[in-house]
Design an enzyme around this catalytic site. Structure first.
Site, mmCIF file in Angstrom:
data_model
loop_
_atom_site.group_PDB
_atom_site.id
_atom_site.type_symbol
_atom_site.label_atom_id
_atom_site.label_comp_id
_atom_site.label_asym_id
_atom_site.label_seq_id
_atom_site.Cartn_x
_atom_site.Cartn_y
_atom_site.Cartn_z
ATOM 1 N N ASP A 111 -70.960 26.464 -36.549
ATOM 2 C CA ASP A 111 -70.053 26.680 -37.687
ATOM 3 C C ASP A 111 -71.792 25.984 -38.365
ATOM 4 O OD1 ASP A 111 -70.220 28.466 -40.431
ATOM 5 O OD2 ASP A 111 -67.829 27.207 -40.186
ATOM 6 N N GLU A 141 -63.967 25.033 -33.935
ATOM 7 C CA GLU A 141 -65.344 25.054 -34.996
ATOM 8 C C GLU A 141 -65.860 23.659 -35.296
ATOM 9 O OE1 GLU A 141 -65.513 28.416 -37.982
ATOM 10 O OE2 GLU A 141 -63.221 28.702 -37.105
ATOM 11 N N LYS A 173 -56.392 24.258 -39.972
ATOM 12 C CA LYS A 173 -57.866 23.294 -40.351
ATOM 13 C C LYS A 173 -57.386 21.731 -39.412
ATOM 14 C CE LYS A 173 -60.506 25.478 -42.621
ATOM 15 N NZ LYS A 173 -62.052 26.219 -42.889
ATOM 16 N N LYS A 183 -70.720 33.748 -40.888
ATOM 17 C CA LYS A 183 -71.010 34.172 -42.532
ATOM 18 C C LYS A 183 -72.167 34.666 -42.923
ATOM 19 C CE LYS A 183 -67.087 29.992 -42.104
ATOM 20 N NZ LYS A 183 -67.437 28.973 -42.596
#
Length: 338
Positions: free
Chosen positions: A231, A206, A152, A253
């Site tokens: 994303d 991403e 991250k 997702k």
């Protein structure tokens, strides 16, 4: 057919920091469908980003219950037209697929047209932390067997992100590394930072910039030495079709798109548009992660580690503790309570 649900708390092993928040726990709502004496299950977790709290989830399930069709097949056919939030729809969709597969005595992936399933490596996400802690975590994960790591980014000082990435690469020289700033950078920052990170041989980045300006995301992609994955900008089928040529891949997702059924349509559209697939997740139990595991045959990148971030997972059946997801090949989603 009957619909019921239960609520529980999922606590993380340690605080998990990304660019926009720090998480220590989230609430899970288990969805249970019963038909002809057989149960199918799914899970939805609360999310501030997706506007889902426990009250909203329970209210939507309560509204759905009196309108349930007689069979899970009919429910799947009716789901796209409902006003359920995508996360709630995904949980009901998972329970319906689990129920149908259990009725037929096959795993969900067989129900989806993939009778053969191969064990698959998953990424493990390292949150925003110090370079020293990132080094320790990466080395520990590599020793456990992980070959894919996600890092991250999105701190106030981008130099911290660079140091963290370099620390992880030094600790895991042979790992595939994914970068995720969660939309924290400006387009100009993204291009500059991705150029700086080019020599780290990252697999992909991403959503480097805020969602909502796909033309600016395309501008970054044109200038990035690292493949770009959309994303937050790739939530719906229409989004994905509009991203053709703008990015290298999309992150699917199930809680974002509405479940297995919707994901299959997006996978087909992405394949047509020559977009690679990542399968991602929210922090959830193995019950919540399992539906996406059954779709991994379509993915270039698999980031299904939500259950691995928990202090205690109330379900088992998809493994992953050594960096490899495995299914039990039992009917349905393949998860059970230990």
């Amino acid at each position: 057919m009957n619909l019921d649900w239960s609520v529980s708390e999922l606590t993380l092993r340690e605080p998990f920091r990304i660019s926009r928040s720090v998480m220590t726990a989230r609430t899970a709502v288990e969805v249970i469908l019963t038909h002809n004496g057989i149960e199918g299950r799914g899970e939805v977790v609360t999310s501030v980003y997706y506007g889902l709290n426990e009250e909203k989830v329970v209210a939507q399930l309560a509204d759905l219950r009196p309108t349930l069709p007689e069979t899970p097949e009919a429910l799947l056919a009716a789901l796209p037209a409902t006003s359920l939030a995508p996360g709630v729809r995904a949980a009901v969709d998972a329970a319906a697929h689990d129920l149908i597969a259990r009725h037929r005595g096959v795993p969900v992936h067989t129900l989806l047209g993939r009778p053969e399933w191969t064990d698959v490596p998953t990424a493990y996400t390292i949150g925003i932390t110090t370079p020293e802690q990132a080094t320790h975590t990466a080395a520990t994960l590599v020793a456990q067997g992980f070959t894919v790591l996600k890092v991250k980014a999105g701190t106030e000082d981008p130099a911290d992100d660079v140091l963290r990435l370099k620390a992880v690469r030094a600790a895991a020289p042979d790992a595939r590394i994914l970068l995720d700033p969660n939309g924290a950078w400006t387009p100009e920052q993204a291009v500059r930072l991705l150029d700086t990170l080019a020599d780290l041989a990252l697999d992909a980045v991403e959503q480097p910039i805020l969602p909502g300006t796909p033309d600016r995301l395309a501008w970054v992609t044109e200038r990035s030495p690292i493949p770009v994955i959309a994303d937050e900008d790739a939530a719906t089928l229409t989004d994905v079709r509009n991203l053709a040529g703008a990015v290298h891949g999309i992150n699917i997702k199930l809680a974002k798109c509405g479940g297995i059924q919707a994901a299959k349509e997006i996978i087909e559209a992405a394949t047509t548009a020559n977009l690679d697939i990542m399968l991602g997740c929210l922090v959830a139990s193995s019950l919540g992660i399992a539906p996406a595991v059954h779709l991994t045959g379509h993915a270039r990148w698999v980031d299904l580690d939500g259950h691995l971030l928990l202090a205690h997972d109330p379900w088992t059946g998809i493994d992953g503790k050594d960096g490899v997801l495995r299914l039990t090949e039992t009917p349905g989603l393949g998860v059970t309570r230990p």
